[in-house]
Enzyme design. Structure first.
Site, short mmCIF file in Angstrom:
data_model
loop_
_atom_site.label_atom_id
_atom_site.label_comp_id
_atom_site.label_asym_id
_atom_site.label_seq_id
_atom_site.Cartn_x
_atom_site.Cartn_y
_atom_site.Cartn_z
N PHE A 17 52.72 45.97 -85.15
CA PHE A 17 52.90 44.52 -85.04
C PHE A 17 53.34 44.19 -83.62
N THR A 23 56.70 41.16 -79.47
CA THR A 23 57.57 41.24 -78.28
C THR A 23 56.77 41.63 -77.04
N TRP A 44 57.81 47.64 -76.87
CA TRP A 44 58.72 48.11 -77.93
C TRP A 44 58.05 48.07 -79.30
N THR A 59 56.78 49.47 -82.64
CA THR A 59 56.90 50.57 -83.59
C THR A 59 55.51 50.95 -84.11
N GLY A 96 57.48 34.04 -89.89
CA GLY A 96 57.46 34.27 -91.34
C GLY A 96 57.35 35.75 -91.68
N LEU A 143 84.63 62.69 -88.79
CA LEU A 143 84.04 64.03 -88.69
C LEU A 143 84.50 64.80 -87.45
N GLY A 144 85.28 64.17 -86.60
CA GLY A 144 85.75 64.86 -85.40
C GLY A 144 84.59 65.37 -84.56
N GLU A 184 64.23 42.87 -84.62
CA GLU A 184 64.12 41.85 -85.68
C GLU A 184 65.16 40.75 -85.53
N PHE A 230 70.67 27.74 -78.38
CA PHE A 230 69.98 28.84 -77.69
C PHE A 230 70.10 28.70 -76.17
P1 TGC Z 1 61.70 27.46 -84.22
O1 TGC Z 1 61.57 26.06 -83.80
O2 TGC Z 1 63.00 27.96 -84.72
O3 TGC Z 1 60.60 27.79 -85.33
C1 TGC Z 1 59.22 27.45 -85.20
C2 TGC Z 1 58.72 27.21 -86.62
O4 TGC Z 1 58.90 28.39 -87.41
C3 TGC Z 1 59.80 28.17 -88.49
N1 TGC Z 1 60.68 29.36 -88.56
C4 TGC Z 1 60.54 30.32 -89.47
N2 TGC Z 1 59.71 30.44 -90.51
C5 TGC Z 1 59.84 31.55 -91.27
N3 TGC Z 1 60.71 32.52 -91.01
C6 TGC Z 1 61.55 32.43 -89.96
N4 TGC Z 1 62.41 33.43 -89.71
C7 TGC Z 1 61.49 31.29 -89.14
N5 TGC Z 1 62.16 30.90 -88.04
C8 TGC Z 1 61.66 29.69 -87.70
C9 TGC Z 1 60.57 26.91 -88.12
O5 TGC Z 1 61.02 26.22 -89.27
C10 TGC Z 1 59.51 26.12 -87.36
O6 TGC Z 1 58.63 25.55 -88.30
P2 TGC Z 1 57.96 24.12 -88.02
O7 TGC Z 1 57.14 23.88 -89.22
O8 TGC Z 1 59.13 23.18 -87.86
O9 TGC Z 1 57.18 24.27 -86.76
O10 TGC Z 1 61.15 28.34 -83.02
P3 TGC Z 1 61.92 28.86 -81.79
O11 TGC Z 1 60.94 29.20 -80.74
O12 TGC Z 1 63.02 27.91 -81.45
O13 TGC Z 1 62.51 30.22 -82.41
C11 TGC Z 1 63.75 30.57 -82.15
C12 TGC Z 1 64.14 31.89 -82.85
C13 TGC Z 1 65.27 32.47 -82.06
C14 TGC Z 1 64.62 31.57 -84.26
C15 TGC Z 1 62.99 32.89 -82.99
O14 TGC Z 1 62.22 32.92 -81.89
C16 TGC Z 1 63.45 34.30 -83.34
O15 TGC Z 1 63.64 34.60 -84.51
N6 TGC Z 1 63.63 35.20 -82.32
C17 TGC Z 1 63.89 36.62 -82.54
C18 TGC Z 1 62.64 37.42 -82.26
C19 TGC Z 1 62.51 38.61 -83.15
O16 TGC Z 1 63.20 38.77 -84.15
N7 TGC Z 1 61.54 39.46 -82.84
C20 TGC Z 1 61.25 40.58 -83.70
C21 TGC Z 1 59.97 41.28 -83.27
S1 TGC Z 1 59.34 42.41 -84.47
C22 TGC Z 1 60.44 43.67 -84.53
O17 TGC Z 1 61.45 43.67 -83.93
C23 TGC Z 1 60.07 44.82 -85.41
S2 TGC Z 1 61.26 46.04 -85.44
C24 TGC Z 1 60.65 47.19 -86.50
C25 TGC Z 1 61.13 47.05 -87.92
O18 TGC Z 1 61.06 45.93 -88.51
O19 TGC Z 1 61.59 48.01 -88.54
P1 FAD Z 2 66.48 39.98 -74.85
O1 FAD Z 2 65.85 38.87 -75.60
O2 FAD Z 2 66.19 40.11 -73.41
O3 FAD Z 2 68.07 39.88 -75.05
C1 FAD Z 2 68.99 40.61 -74.23
C2 FAD Z 2 70.41 40.22 -74.64
O4 FAD Z 2 70.59 38.81 -74.43
C3 FAD Z 2 70.70 40.47 -76.12
O5 FAD Z 2 72.04 40.88 -76.27
C4 FAD Z 2 70.51 39.10 -76.76
O6 FAD Z 2 71.27 38.95 -77.96
C5 FAD Z 2 71.03 38.20 -75.65
N1 FAD Z 2 70.45 36.85 -75.73
C6 FAD Z 2 69.15 36.49 -75.62
N2 FAD Z 2 69.02 35.16 -75.75
C7 FAD Z 2 70.26 34.67 -75.95
C8 FAD Z 2 70.78 33.35 -76.14
N3 FAD Z 2 69.98 32.28 -76.19
N4 FAD Z 2 72.12 33.20 -76.30
C9 FAD Z 2 72.93 34.29 -76.30
N5 FAD Z 2 72.50 35.56 -76.09
C10 FAD Z 2 71.18 35.74 -75.93
N6 FAD Z 2 59.00 44.13 -81.34
C11 FAD Z 2 57.78 43.91 -81.92
O7 FAD Z 2 57.15 42.88 -81.69
N7 FAD Z 2 57.25 44.85 -82.76
C12 FAD Z 2 57.87 46.01 -83.06
O8 FAD Z 2 57.34 46.81 -83.84
C13 FAD Z 2 59.16 46.26 -82.46
N8 FAD Z 2 59.79 47.44 -82.70
C14 FAD Z 2 60.94 47.74 -82.02
C15 FAD Z 2 61.50 49.01 -82.15
C16 FAD Z 2 62.65 49.33 -81.42
C17 FAD Z 2 63.22 50.71 -81.54
C18 FAD Z 2 63.27 48.36 -80.62
C19 FAD Z 2 64.53 48.67 -79.86
C20 FAD Z 2 62.72 47.10 -80.47
C21 FAD Z 2 61.54 46.77 -81.16
N9 FAD Z 2 60.92 45.53 -81.00
C22 FAD Z 2 59.68 45.27 -81.59
C23 FAD Z 2 61.44 44.54 -80.05
C24 FAD Z 2 62.66 43.78 -80.55
O9 FAD Z 2 62.30 42.83 -81.53
C25 FAD Z 2 63.33 43.10 -79.34
O10 FAD Z 2 63.91 44.15 -78.58
C26 FAD Z 2 64.38 42.09 -79.75
O11 FAD Z 2 63.77 40.96 -80.34
C27 FAD Z 2 65.24 41.64 -78.55
O12 FAD Z 2 64.46 41.32 -77.46
P2 FAD Z 2 64.79 41.95 -75.99
O13 FAD Z 2 64.96 43.42 -76.18
O14 FAD Z 2 63.74 41.47 -75.07
O15 FAD Z 2 66.19 41.38 -75.60
#
Ligand code: TGC
Ligand code: FAD
Length: 396
Positions: free
Chosen positions: A138, A141, A171, A173, A247, A348-349, A373, A393
């Site tokens: 997926f 990022t 990043w 997975t 979502g 566990l030391g 996530e 934010f």
């Molecule tokens: P925002 O305005 O908040 O949202 C845009 C539209 O999306 C809706 N929405 C969601 N819907 C479903 N689930 C959610 N979690 C949702 N969050 C928001 C929202 O209601 C809105 O809908 P509409 O109809 O009003 O347009 O958008 P934003 O750009 O302000 O987003 C801000 C924020 C911080 C919430 C969002 O960008 C965010 O969650 N950032 C974190 C990114 C993140 O988690 N990345 C993960 C990448 S994948 C990964 O890490 C895989 S790791 C491997 C593993 O899973 O094991």
């Molecule tokens: P940044 O967004 O640069 O954040 C850096 C620091 O700033 C953090 O401490 C954060 O909390 C803080 N910060 C950022 N914005 C704010 C704010 N507005 N206010 C206060 N503090 C803030 N992504 C995918 O798409 N698919 C994957 O499969 C996937 N797998 C992953 C696997 C691993 C092992 C790891 C480590 C990451 C993976 N990711 C994946 C990416 C992951 O989702 C991102 O690392 C994560 O969303 C954070 O983004 P970043 O690392 O760019 O940190």
């Protein structure tokens, strides 16, 4: 005399076991035995070697773990969400990297195909992904867009035959072992869209990140898309708008909230057993106040996390789960598990710094889980926005 608390396992202090159905228990126990047999004896070595055991993928498919909460008509197990959560818990009791594999495959690859795909895409991909014959990743990022995926630079250009994708994802997975990638990109009108990209398409390449000191038994890659051309029928018709990508995250975060409990339980049970056996100053360290306080703090965090996960599962099964509730569970349970792992390591030391014990490996992995996530901070801000109505934010 006070009545004793009746519990079966030391980590099930509130008898959550009693809330489970036979199906949920049986699904959990099957995966528990699998982890005991196929993961725990080897995981320390795999982790040190930086090896993800691809040979387990078809076995996970056979067990019905992959996309286990998706419908049977697409070759999936059709389990309820509590049973699914319990599977994630058991996998992460083994290692966060093994659970990550399953989370990505089920929640971030199969779910978007199921929720946003055409019927042809569902029938073609889901059964193969469920069996583990195909592996997915997926790509959301990017090197300069993590917490704020709206800042993505990957572009999708429409052509007469389909779409051309260009950009870099970071990043990711499963990146280099994937047969297909779910890639999110902005079209020329600025709309975010989701695509299925076969990883053997010309212009696609994956490069593993080898310098990790966390999540070592997991493949993490950079994806490069250099003018990757795909036909129209690989665009996900319903994946239009950033909200659709978010979502998918909701689904994965749900599983992570359960998975974290498994890592915490592994650390707690190991620390408790060690504390009973380890003698210092002529008595078991379990008979010291400080070690007891550590163990009680761990148990409290685990119990709270179990109840949060269980109730979240009920809400999800009832179709009432809101993404902010998932944020609370992901934020709380992962940070709690990380704190449990660190405490266990202390108990566990010196032995705690080795991979012969689990705590340090889990603690190192959970640093990633706390970040991916949605970081702990980002979930704070999602929840803060939900309860106050003010976004903090700090968007420029
Ligand atoms: P925002 O305005 O908040 O949202 C845009 C539209 O999306 C809706 N929405 C969601 N819907 C479903 N689930 C959610 N979690 C949702 N969050 C928001 C929202 O209601 C809105 O809908 P509409 O109809 O009003 O347009 O958008 P934003 O750009 O302000 O987003 C801000 C924020 C911080 C919430 C969002 O960008 C965010 O969650 N950032 C974190 C990114 C993140 O988690 N990345 C993960 C990448 S994948 C990964 O890490 C895989 S790791 C491997 C593993 O899973 O094991
Ligand atoms: P940044 O967004 O640069 O954040 C850096 C620091 O700033 C953090 O401490 C954060 O909390 C803080 N910060 C950022 N914005 C704010 C704010 N507005 N206010 C206060 N503090 C803030 N992504 C995918 O798409 N698919 C994957 O499969 C996937 N797998 C992953 C696997 C691993 C092992 C790891 C480590 C990451 C993976 N990711 C994946 C990416 C992951 O989702 C991102 O690392 C994560 O969303 C954070 O983004 P970043 O690392 O760019 O940190």
């Amino acid at each position: 005399m006070a009545q004793q608390v009746a519990y079966r396992a030391p980590s099930d202090f509130y008898a959550v076991e009693d809330l489970l159905t036979d199906v949920q228990r049986s699904a959990r126990d099957t995966v528990r035995r699998f982890v005991d047999r196929e993961v725990l004896p080897h995981i320390g070595r795999w982790w040190l070697e930086g090896h993800f055991p691809t040979e387990l993928v078809p076995k996970l498919g056979e067990l019905g773990v992959l996309g286990a909460n998706l419908p049977e008509e697409y070759g999936c197990a059709g389990l309820d969400n509590i049973a699914y959560g319990l599977l994630m818990q058991e996998l992460e009791r083994g290692d966060s990297g093994i659970r990550s594999f399953a989370s990505v495959q089920g929640a971030l690859v199969m779910y978007p195909i199921y929720a946003y795909g055409s019927e042809d895409q569902r029938r073609h991909y889901l059964p193969k992904l469920a069996r583990g014959e195909l592996v997915g990743c997926f790509g959301l990022t990017e090197p300069t867009a993590g917490s704020d995926p709206a800042a993505m630079n990957t572009r999708a250009r429409k052509t007469a035959r389909g779409w051309v994708l260009s950009g870099t994802k970071m990043w990711i997975t499963n990146g280099s072992i994937a047969h297909l990638a779910i890639v999110w990109a902005r079209d020329e009108a600025g709309t975010v869209r989701g695509f299925i990209v076969p990883t053997d398409t010309p212009g696609f390449s994956a490069h593993d990140i080898h310098t990790k000191v966390s999540m070592r038994a997991s493949v993490t890659s950079e994806l490069v898309l250099d003018e990757v051309e795909i036909p129209d029928d690989l665009a996900l018709p319903g994946a239009v708008g950033l909200g659709k990508a978010l979502g998918c995250l909701t689904q994965a975060r749900y599983g992570i909230a359960w998975g974290a409990v498994g890592a915490a339980v592994a650390c707690f049970e190991e620390a408790l057993s060690y504390a009973r056996d380890r003698v210092a100053f002529g008595r078991p360290i379990a008979a010291t106040q400080i070690v007891q306080e550590r163990l009680v703090d761990m148990l409290t965090k685990i119990t709270t996390s179990q109840l949060v996960a269980y109730r979240l599962g009920q809400l999800k099964d009832a179709g009432r789960m809101h993404y902010a509730q998932v944020s609370l569970a992901k934020r709380h349970n992962v940070r709690a598990a990380l704190e449990v792992a660190r405490e266990a390591r202390q108990v566990l030391g010196a032995y705690g710094i080795t991979t012969e014990y689990h705590a340090m490996r889990h603690a190192a992995n959970l640093e990633s889980v706390d970040t991916y996530e949605g970081t702990y901070d980002i979930h704070t801000l999602i929840l803060g926005r939900e309860i106050t109505g003010h976004e903090a934010f700090g968007r420029a």
